[in-house]
Design a protein around this motif. Structure first.
Motif, PDB file in Angstrom:
ATOM      1  N   ALA A 210       0.792  -1.086   0.006  1.00 55.65           N
ATOM      2  CA  ALA A 210       0.091  -0.073   0.036  1.00 55.65           C
ATOM      3  C   ALA A 210       0.856   1.366   0.075  1.00 55.65           C
ATOM      4  N   LEU A 211       1.913   1.158   0.881  1.00 53.03           N
ATOM      5  CA  LEU A 211       2.772   2.469   0.857  1.00 53.03           C
ATOM      6  C   LEU A 211       3.553   2.522  -0.638  1.00 53.03           C
ATOM      7  N   GLN A 212       4.160   1.542  -1.269  1.00 55.54           N
ATOM      8  CA  GLN A 212       4.664   1.747  -2.542  1.00 55.54           C
ATOM      9  C   GLN A 212       3.637   2.336  -3.442  1.00 55.54           C
ATOM     10  N   SER A 213       2.429   1.829  -3.411  1.00 47.65           N
ATOM     11  CA  SER A 213       1.386   2.138  -4.396  1.00 47.65           C
ATOM     12  C   SER A 213       1.274   3.581  -4.279  1.00 47.65           C
ATOM     13  N   ASN A 214       1.220   4.196  -2.905  1.00 45.59           N
ATOM     14  CA  ASN A 214       1.117   5.558  -2.555  1.00 45.59           C
ATOM     15  C   ASN A 214       2.053   6.343  -3.122  1.00 45.59           C
ATOM     16  N   TYR A 215       3.459   6.055  -2.936  1.00 46.31           N
ATOM     17  CA  TYR A 215       4.606   6.591  -3.574  1.00 46.31           C
ATOM     18  C   TYR A 215       4.527   6.652  -5.080  1.00 46.31           C
ATOM     19  N   GLU A 216       4.148   5.814  -5.823  1.00 45.10           N
ATOM     20  CA  GLU A 216       3.896   5.510  -7.149  1.00 45.10           C
ATOM     21  C   GLU A 216       2.967   6.470  -7.756  1.00 45.10           C
ATOM     22  N   GLN A 217       1.896   6.674  -6.933  1.00 42.52           N
ATOM     23  CA  GLN A 217       0.810   7.504  -7.325  1.00 42.52           C
ATOM     24  C   GLN A 217       0.975   8.758  -7.065  1.00 42.52           C
ATOM     25  N   VAL A 218       1.778   9.071  -6.022  1.00 44.96           N
ATOM     26  CA  VAL A 218       2.117  10.766  -5.822  1.00 44.96           C
ATOM     27  C   VAL A 218       3.124  11.029  -7.008  1.00 44.96           C
ATOM     28  N   ILE A 219       3.951  10.168  -7.120  1.00 42.66           N
ATOM     29  CA  ILE A 219       5.046  10.457  -8.178  1.00 42.66           C
ATOM     30  C   ILE A 219       4.263  10.785  -9.728  1.00 42.66           C
ATOM     31  N   LYS A 220       3.497   9.776  -9.957  1.00 46.91           N
ATOM     32  CA  LYS A 220       2.868   9.996 -11.201  1.00 46.91           C
ATOM     33  C   LYS A 220       1.865  11.193 -11.289  1.00 46.91           C
ATOM     34  N   ASN A 221       1.327  11.629 -10.200  1.00 45.24           N
ATOM     35  CA  ASN A 221       0.531  12.857 -10.190  1.00 45.24           C
ATOM     36  C   ASN A 221       1.307  14.133 -10.267  1.00 45.24           C
ATOM     37  N   VAL A 222       2.541  14.209  -9.432  1.00 47.03           N
ATOM     38  CA  VAL A 222       3.316  15.578  -9.055  1.00 47.03           C
ATOM     39  C   VAL A 222       4.244  15.758 -10.297  1.00 47.03           C
ATOM     40  N   LEU A 223       4.781  14.846 -10.750  1.00 42.69           N
ATOM     41  CA  LEU A 223       5.891  14.944 -11.622  1.00 42.69           C
ATOM     42  C   LEU A 223       5.759  15.431 -12.703  1.00 42.69           C
ATOM     43  N   PRO A 224       4.490  15.536 -13.517  1.00 45.82           N
ATOM     44  CA  PRO A 224       4.364  16.507 -14.592  1.00 45.82           C
ATOM     45  C   PRO A 224       4.420  17.969 -14.246  1.00 45.82           C
ATOM     46  N   SER A 225       4.201  18.169 -12.883  1.00 48.54           N
ATOM     47  CA  SER A 225       4.196  19.627 -12.697  1.00 48.54           C
ATOM     48  C   SER A 225       5.682  20.210 -12.279  1.00 48.54           C
ATOM     49  N   VAL A 226       6.669  19.398 -12.279  1.00 53.72           N
ATOM     50  CA  VAL A 226       8.104  19.834 -12.034  1.00 53.72           C
ATOM     51  C   VAL A 226       9.055  19.954 -13.299  1.00 53.72           C
TER      52      VAL A 226
ATOM     53  N   LYS B  85      15.173  28.297 -20.614  1.00 53.74           N
ATOM     54  CA  LYS B  85      14.771  27.214 -21.288  1.00 53.74           C
ATOM     55  C   LYS B  85      14.299  26.265 -20.204  1.00 53.74           C
ATOM     56  N   VAL B  86      12.978  25.826 -20.740  1.00 54.81           N
ATOM     57  CA  VAL B  86      12.255  24.935 -19.485  1.00 54.81           C
ATOM     58  C   VAL B  86      11.950  23.854 -20.241  1.00 54.81           C
ATOM     59  N   THR B  87      12.168  22.512 -19.399  1.00 53.41           N
ATOM     60  CA  THR B  87      12.028  21.222 -19.783  1.00 53.41           C
ATOM     61  C   THR B  87      11.038  20.560 -18.944  1.00 53.41           C
ATOM     62  N   SER B  88       9.583  20.063 -19.310  1.00 54.46           N
ATOM     63  CA  SER B  88       8.769  19.322 -18.817  1.00 54.46           C
ATOM     64  C   SER B  88       9.409  17.948 -18.294  1.00 54.46           C
ATOM     65  N   ALA B  89       8.945  17.456 -17.211  1.00 55.00           N
ATOM     66  CA  ALA B  89       9.379  16.165 -17.115  1.00 55.00           C
ATOM     67  C   ALA B  89       8.532  15.278 -17.817  1.00 55.00           C
ATOM     68  N   THR B  90       7.482  15.635 -18.202  1.00 50.75           N
ATOM     69  CA  THR B  90       6.872  14.637 -19.258  1.00 50.75           C
ATOM     70  C   THR B  90       7.265  14.776 -20.704  1.00 50.75           C
ATOM     71  N   GLY B  91       8.240  15.364 -21.105  1.00 50.04           N
ATOM     72  CA  GLY B  91       8.794  15.573 -22.292  1.00 50.04           C
ATOM     73  C   GLY B  91       8.068  16.634 -23.311  1.00 50.04           C
ATOM     74  N   GLY B  92       8.038  16.449 -24.431  1.00 48.65           N
ATOM     75  CA  GLY B  92       7.373  17.400 -25.178  1.00 48.65           C
ATOM     76  C   GLY B  92       8.204  18.661 -25.945  1.00 48.65           C
ATOM     77  N   GLY B  93       9.324  18.411 -25.676  1.00 48.61           N
ATOM     78  CA  GLY B  93      10.271  19.555 -26.227  1.00 48.61           C
ATOM     79  C   GLY B  93      10.386  20.800 -25.253  1.00 48.61           C
ATOM     80  N   GLN B  94      11.608  21.290 -25.733  1.00 45.01           N
ATOM     81  CA  GLN B  94      11.988  22.609 -24.793  1.00 45.01           C
ATOM     82  C   GLN B  94      11.030  23.613 -24.886  1.00 45.01           C
ATOM     83  N   LEU B  95      10.817  24.419 -23.812  1.00 39.93           N
ATOM     84  CA  LEU B  95       9.969  25.701 -23.899  1.00 39.93           C
ATOM     85  C   LEU B  95      10.683  26.786 -23.505  1.00 39.93           C
ATOM     86  N   HIS B  96      10.305  28.128 -23.915  1.00 37.87           N
ATOM     87  CA  HIS B  96      10.987  29.202 -23.467  1.00 37.87           C
ATOM     88  C   HIS B  96       9.939  30.044 -22.354  1.00 37.87           C
TER      89      HIS B  96
END
Length: 379
Positions: free
Chosen positions: A75-91, A126-137
């Motif tokens: 359950a703890l591992q699943s919690n970790y994975e879910q948090v990373i999945k949800n938050v990483l696109p915002s970093v 220059k900004v790069t999203s954790a989810t990819g998609g090319g470099q942004l300015h």
């Protein structure tokens, strides 16, 4: 113990930019908890075994305990994975010339909050999203070095940009499990884990080499690894909400490499949102919420060469010090019950107060010691 600011500078990315300053509160070291997490051996564990029923213990009961442990661990591992999945696109990863750090998507309009020392004096990024998609300015909206925070804004907002969720609590409990997300040593989308080790720390950053020289109160101390490049990223709880921005890591020159693992500091989310909201709305910080004397000062030393107070070099407008009757040349030696021997120490002490509070101020004028009451102003 000193502090190292955590952005990566230079083409090698692995070289830590020198940013050091003394830690302003004493830290206590304790490693017993680590041994307990790994499972205990020794007399305590042997006593627990001796107290059991030996061979007559029920295998079924042991199996049930193992199953429960496995279920909890999954359950703890699943919690970790879910948090990373949800938050990483915002970093995101931020490049400023040869410098590299991290940032957090603050809103759907393309505003990104980060550290002031990450942006430095640059205006374009220059900004790069954790989810990819090319470099942004992106371009600088405003930087507020006094609390080492800045906001940059994407020139073009990509589809599906996801803003992080910030905790609204000004307090974080010690022992809270946290994850640090960012781009340490240029390794984008990296995650480390730990706990909140302490709260309410007051720390100062170095001002040499382009540093902000900020003294920041109420910092969150964490055991999650904070490495160069993590600056400006996200420190999140298992609810997926950002509780702070990793900013500094402790170093110890006696260790040779300077590393002091497991002692990092993050600016609390309440401070981050307060400053970011003002920058986004007004293009600058209009109310820091921090107390100030309203002086320009310098550290003076005694005949023995020791720091002995803060000399008033100039009075700021109609600030608190001027209203209390201080003059240029006065030497501040005490604030409330705290002796003041240096400008850094004065900043540390002020960080624990709020604007509008009344405190006793001790100072020297023409060799005579005086005391007055002062109503603190706003930085």
């Amino acid at each position: 113990m000193e502090l190292s600011r955590n952005r990566v500078r230079g083409p090698a990315r692995g070289r830590v930019r020198s940013r050091v300053q003394r830690l302003l509160l004493p830290l206590t070291a304790g490693i017993c908890g680590v041994a307990l997490l790994g499972g205990c051996s020794g007399s305590g564990a042997r006593s627990a075994l001796a107290a059991g029923s030996g061979p007559s213990s029920s295998p079924a009961a042991d199996s049930g305990s193992d199953d429960a442990s496995a279920t909890g661990g999954n359950a703890l591992q699943s919690n970790y994975e879910q948090v990373i999945k949800n938050v990483l696109p915002s970093v995101v990863q931020i490049e400023s010339g040869n410098d590299l750090g991290s940032g957090i998507v603050y809103d759907a309009k393309g505003d990104i909050v980060t550290n002031a020392h990450v942006v430095g004096k640059a205006k374009q990024f220059k900004v790069t999203s954790a989810t990819g998609g090319g470099q942004l300015h992106a371009r600088l909206v405003s930087s507020y070095p006094a609390q080492d925070l800045a906001v940059i804004k994407l020139d073009k907002v990509p589809s599906g940009l996801k803003a992080a969720s910030f905790s609204q609590s000004s307090k974080v409990d010690m022992g809270k499990i946290v994850l640090a997300l960012g781009s340490p040593l240029g390794l984008s989308s990296s995650v480390t884990q730990g706990i909140v080790s302490a709260t309410g720390r007051t720390v100062s950053e170095g001002s040499s080499g382009g540093g902000t020289g900020a003294t920041i109160g109420n910092m969150v101390q964490t055991s999650a690894a904070i490495n160069p490049g993590n600056s400006g990223g996200a420190l999140v709880g298992l609810d997926g909400k950002v509780i702070g921005i990793p900013t500094l890591a402790a170093t110890d020159p006696q260790l040779g490499s300077g590393a002091a693992p497991g002692i990092g500091f993050a600016i609390p989310s309440s401070m981050v949102t307060n400053i970011a909201d003002q920058i986004i709305k007004d293009g600058k910080v209009t109310n820091s919420g921090r107390a100030a004397l309203g002086i320009t000062g310098r550290t003076v030393v005694s005949a023995g060469g020791q720091p002995a107070g803060v000399a008033v070099v100039a009075l700021t407008g109609n600030g608190a010090a001027k209203a209390a009757g201080l003059r240029t040349g006065d030497i501040v030696t005490r604030l409330a019950s705290t002796p003041v021997t240096s400008l850094t120490q004065l900043s540390e002490t002020l960080a624990s107060y709020k604007p509008g509070q009344k405190v006793k101020l001790g100072y020297e004028r023409s060799g005579k010691t005086r005391t007055t009451e002062i109503t603190l102003g706003t930085m």
